[in-house]
Design a protein around this motif. Sequence first.
Motif, short mmCIF file in Angstrom:
data_model
loop_
_atom_site.label_atom_id
_atom_site.label_comp_id
_atom_site.label_asym_id
_atom_site.label_seq_id
_atom_site.Cartn_x
_atom_site.Cartn_y
_atom_site.Cartn_z
N GLY A 1 -8.70 13.03 5.32
CA GLY A 1 -9.49 12.19 4.43
C GLY A 1 -8.75 10.91 4.08
N PRO A 2 -9.44 9.99 3.42
CA PRO A 2 -8.79 8.76 3.00
C PRO A 2 -7.64 9.07 2.05
N PRO A 3 -6.55 8.31 2.12
CA PRO A 3 -5.41 8.57 1.24
C PRO A 3 -5.75 8.24 -0.21
N GLU A 4 -5.09 8.95 -1.10
CA GLU A 4 -5.31 8.70 -2.51
C GLU A 4 -4.55 7.45 -2.94
N PRO A 5 -5.06 6.71 -3.93
CA PRO A 5 -4.32 5.54 -4.43
C PRO A 5 -2.97 5.95 -5.01
N LEU A 6 -2.05 5.00 -5.03
CA LEU A 6 -0.72 5.27 -5.54
C LEU A 6 -0.76 5.45 -7.05
N SER A 7 0.15 6.27 -7.54
CA SER A 7 0.34 6.37 -8.98
C SER A 7 1.05 5.12 -9.47
N ALA A 8 1.16 4.99 -10.79
CA ALA A 8 1.79 3.79 -11.36
C ALA A 8 3.25 3.67 -10.92
N ALA A 9 3.97 4.79 -10.92
CA ALA A 9 5.38 4.75 -10.50
C ALA A 9 5.50 4.43 -9.02
N GLU A 10 4.63 5.05 -8.20
CA GLU A 10 4.68 4.77 -6.76
C GLU A 10 4.30 3.32 -6.46
N GLN A 11 3.33 2.78 -7.21
CA GLN A 11 2.93 1.40 -6.98
C GLN A 11 4.03 0.43 -7.34
N ALA A 12 4.80 0.74 -8.39
CA ALA A 12 5.93 -0.12 -8.76
C ALA A 12 6.97 -0.14 -7.64
N VAL A 13 7.23 1.02 -7.05
CA VAL A 13 8.19 1.08 -5.93
C VAL A 13 7.65 0.33 -4.72
N ALA A 14 6.35 0.50 -4.44
CA ALA A 14 5.75 -0.19 -3.30
C ALA A 14 5.76 -1.71 -3.50
N SER A 15 5.49 -2.17 -4.72
CA SER A 15 5.50 -3.60 -4.98
C SER A 15 6.90 -4.19 -4.81
N ALA A 16 7.90 -3.46 -5.25
CA ALA A 16 9.27 -3.93 -5.06
C ALA A 16 9.62 -4.01 -3.57
N ALA A 17 9.15 -3.02 -2.79
CA ALA A 17 9.41 -3.07 -1.35
C ALA A 17 8.69 -4.25 -0.71
N ALA A 18 7.46 -4.52 -1.15
CA ALA A 18 6.73 -5.67 -0.61
C ALA A 18 7.44 -6.98 -0.94
N ALA A 19 7.98 -7.09 -2.16
CA ALA A 19 8.69 -8.31 -2.54
C ALA A 19 9.94 -8.49 -1.69
N ARG A 20 10.62 -7.39 -1.37
CA ARG A 20 11.83 -7.50 -0.53
C ARG A 20 11.48 -7.98 0.88
N LEU A 21 10.35 -7.53 1.40
CA LEU A 21 9.95 -7.97 2.74
C LEU A 21 9.48 -9.41 2.74
N LEU B 1 0.82 -1.22 0.00
CA LEU B 1 0.00 0.00 0.00
C LEU B 1 0.85 1.26 0.00
N GLY B 2 2.16 1.11 0.26
CA GLY B 2 3.00 2.29 0.40
C GLY B 2 2.81 2.99 1.71
N ALA B 3 2.27 2.29 2.72
CA ALA B 3 1.99 2.89 4.02
C ALA B 3 3.13 2.59 4.98
N PRO B 4 3.40 3.47 5.95
CA PRO B 4 4.39 3.14 6.97
C PRO B 4 3.96 1.91 7.74
N GLY B 5 4.88 1.04 8.02
CA GLY B 5 4.53 -0.19 8.72
C GLY B 5 5.74 -0.77 9.40
N ALA B 6 5.74 -2.06 9.52
CA ALA B 6 6.83 -2.76 10.17
C ALA B 6 7.26 -3.91 9.30
N GLY B 7 8.55 -4.18 9.32
CA GLY B 7 9.08 -5.31 8.58
C GLY B 7 8.88 -6.59 9.36
#
Length: 918
Positions: free
Chosen positions: A591-611, A489-495
Amino acid sequence: MSDPATPPRSLAEDLRVRDDASLTVLLRSRPDLITPVPTDLTQLATRAGTRASVVRALERLDRFALQTAEALAVAADPATYDELLALMAGDEGDPAVTGALPHALGTLREQALVWGADDRLRLVRTARELLTPSPQHPSPTGLGPTVQEATAGMSPGRIQEIVTTAGLPSTHDAVSAVSALTALFTDRTRMSALLADAPEESREVLARLVWGPPYGQVTADPAAHLRRLLDRGLLLPTAPGTVVLPREVALHLRSGRAHRATEPLPPPVEPAATHSPQVVDTTAAGQAYTALATVEELLKDWHEGGPAVLRAGGLSVRDLKRTAVALDVAEPVAAFWTELAYAAGLLASDGEADERFAATPAYDEWLEQPAAERWARLAESWLAATRTAGVVGGRDAKDRTLSALGPGLDRSAAPEVRHRVLTLLAGLPQGASPSPESVLARLRWERPLRGPQRDDDLRARLARWTLNEAELLGVTGRGALSAHGRALLGAPGAGPGGKPTGGRGRSTGPSATGPTATTGPTTPTGPTATAARAASAASAASAASAASAASAASAVTTHGAATAASTPPGAASTGPGDKLPVHHEHPRPAGPPEPLSAAEQAVASAAAARLLAPLLPEPLDHVLLQADLTAVAPGPLRRPLADTLGVLADVESKGGATVYRFTPGSVRRALDAGRSASDLHAFLAEHSRTPVPQPLAYLIDDVARRHGHLRVGAASAYVRCDDDSVLNEILADKRAAGLRLRRLAPTVLAAQADPAGLLEGLRAMGFAPAAESAEGDVLITRADAHRTPPRAAPEPVPDGPPTPDATLLAAAVRAIRAGDLASTTPRKPSGAAPAMTGGELPRTTSAETLATMQAAVLTGESLWIGYVNAEGSASQRVIAPVRVEGGFVTAYDHTADEVRTYPLHRITGVAELADDQV
């Protein structure tokens, strides 16, 4: 131009005094208003008042903002802020409502649904028409018509009778009588005395109607307690046999409340259970591995060409059941996996004449990626897909069954609901899982239905499906969002293990960060927080445009602050609902956060894969062979080993360890694929941690000895064998009757079946035939031969116009401002030209146009022109001519904010600007 000190008389004038930051917020929240970009603020106001746009805006309000709009719809037009507060909080008052109302009113103002100062609040006319109670469209408030509306068709004599019976003096006309009756019903003291004299039965009737519906049925000869209410106007007839409770009477009985229950604050999403973050991440990782294995198994089953495509498109019910049995899951789950593979671009139809579903070339590329990256691609595709597997098996508008992989499965709201549900989970503590009911209650508050509330509406079903699908996919574990799910989601969290990781810095909504206070002065058209949100959104765009957008936003904020400082006391910009400093102390929920852009989602997906990568089991290069002709894989196998073993043996059971069983048919399948008996022995010896059992070795040798002894070719089909006794045995077998065999030679049989059918028939009889080519060579068959041509993943169906980025918003606001300047700038009156109304193009002769242009070049003055382009579209512009030659004028165009050249013959006319505008 509009004077900021003068109260606006229309929505267009209200928009005209707003700053650029407020217009940016309006266009971002209602993107349909800039599709296409309006020419000026008058056109923007007109478009903002259209029915389709207003309905869309109302559907995106939260429950309290919608309740505020509904209260304004039953209030006087215009209404004051105090009147609105009384309708929302009642006579007793409600601190929560009092604190939340400024924000709700600010939201309605930001979206141009309400305009005017706090002493003259006006709901946009279309919104009032949609929300005002009527017999055909009851209001959620449960209120009926006013006394004036209910008595519109009543005779003056009857009105006078009601006034007299109610204890009021008779009047000289019906209008004053209705006014006197309205004043009585809105006077708390006199109204209480009137009701105190009513019998208990009459008060019970009023109690049944007070919260709606306000309409009731009476007979031609009503009872005495009903007659008393009718005679005093406490019930008014609307049609023969139908009466209504007037709005003023209902509000008195409700203690002034427009709603039975106001909901100023969103219901919290409370944790229902709490687990260790390590347990959540491990569980989610295990499910993610299962998801990868399931998708692989699905597409491996369709390697040679999957099920046929229905004529109307999609997968048949029978094929879906067969797929569910093969995957060992329920049919709805099988539909989910097939739709997920399709959304990720791994599955498509082959487009042949006999169209079938099969894996795409992208599937082969996907198989070569690491497991974590393969999961990230599936999760990212699921998050953005509008195709919804949950509706499979339902009916469309034409009462046709909705099929998996077929048309009609797109639900535009699905991505937004998925993102919002996961964001609510991200707002909980690590390892906390909410109850589905609390998540649904929160979503219903954020996007309520304007009609009766139902538990089976589309958004509620989408939310339930999201919770189930997130668990299947491994985004959540035990109902709680995993660390790699937060990263997705690109949200702050924990590993893994609860170690903190950074997010993209966006808010995760009220449940995550809590309310954010708004401080500082506000502009006449919106708080400073509006400009801050605009600058924040601008910074999320590309790096090149971020700097310019931020500087523009800061300039707008500075201008707005200066405007607020220069606003005189008592001007229209002041009032408790929007501008008084006391209301800046109330928190303004994020308000609710806006969805990620395509570039931001690619970065977030890569971070999720690393975790996720450290949590997935490492592929193994060995199995454990057992004497009962089985092999146990204690974990995931490496790709070459898994592929070869999948051909050599059949999967008997799956789970933490996969059990393979060797059968004569599976060994023959490996021999058909080109392996020899020695190859199979060497393969098993190399990859087994245990010695190759003797029964397995005997099985391989026995099948290999008989394999290829019979040869099948095309006559239409034939069988040949060097041992004529084997052919005699086949001819004598009753099971061969369907093959219609006959002997051509001692070692050759001819059949009327095709080669594939002949092969299957002989194998069913216990033989091990091999297919051969026309040259007599053995044909080697492989299971992964069929692929579709390159196919792109299906495009999501957007839910309305996309949210514009900061660059487009800045350009749109600049164009609207410039167009409005051209259409509203005062012009000098001309004695020769007739007076022009707003929006009309100036008309002058060619000679006058040329002379005025040449004079403006010498004096440096700006002119107002009418211009018609090559497509015939007319517009108004304010230009500063620089040069006139060759039938063209070169000028600085204030509308486009650039230097342009215009043909003189396309200019309809010119007019000089007023002296105070030069």
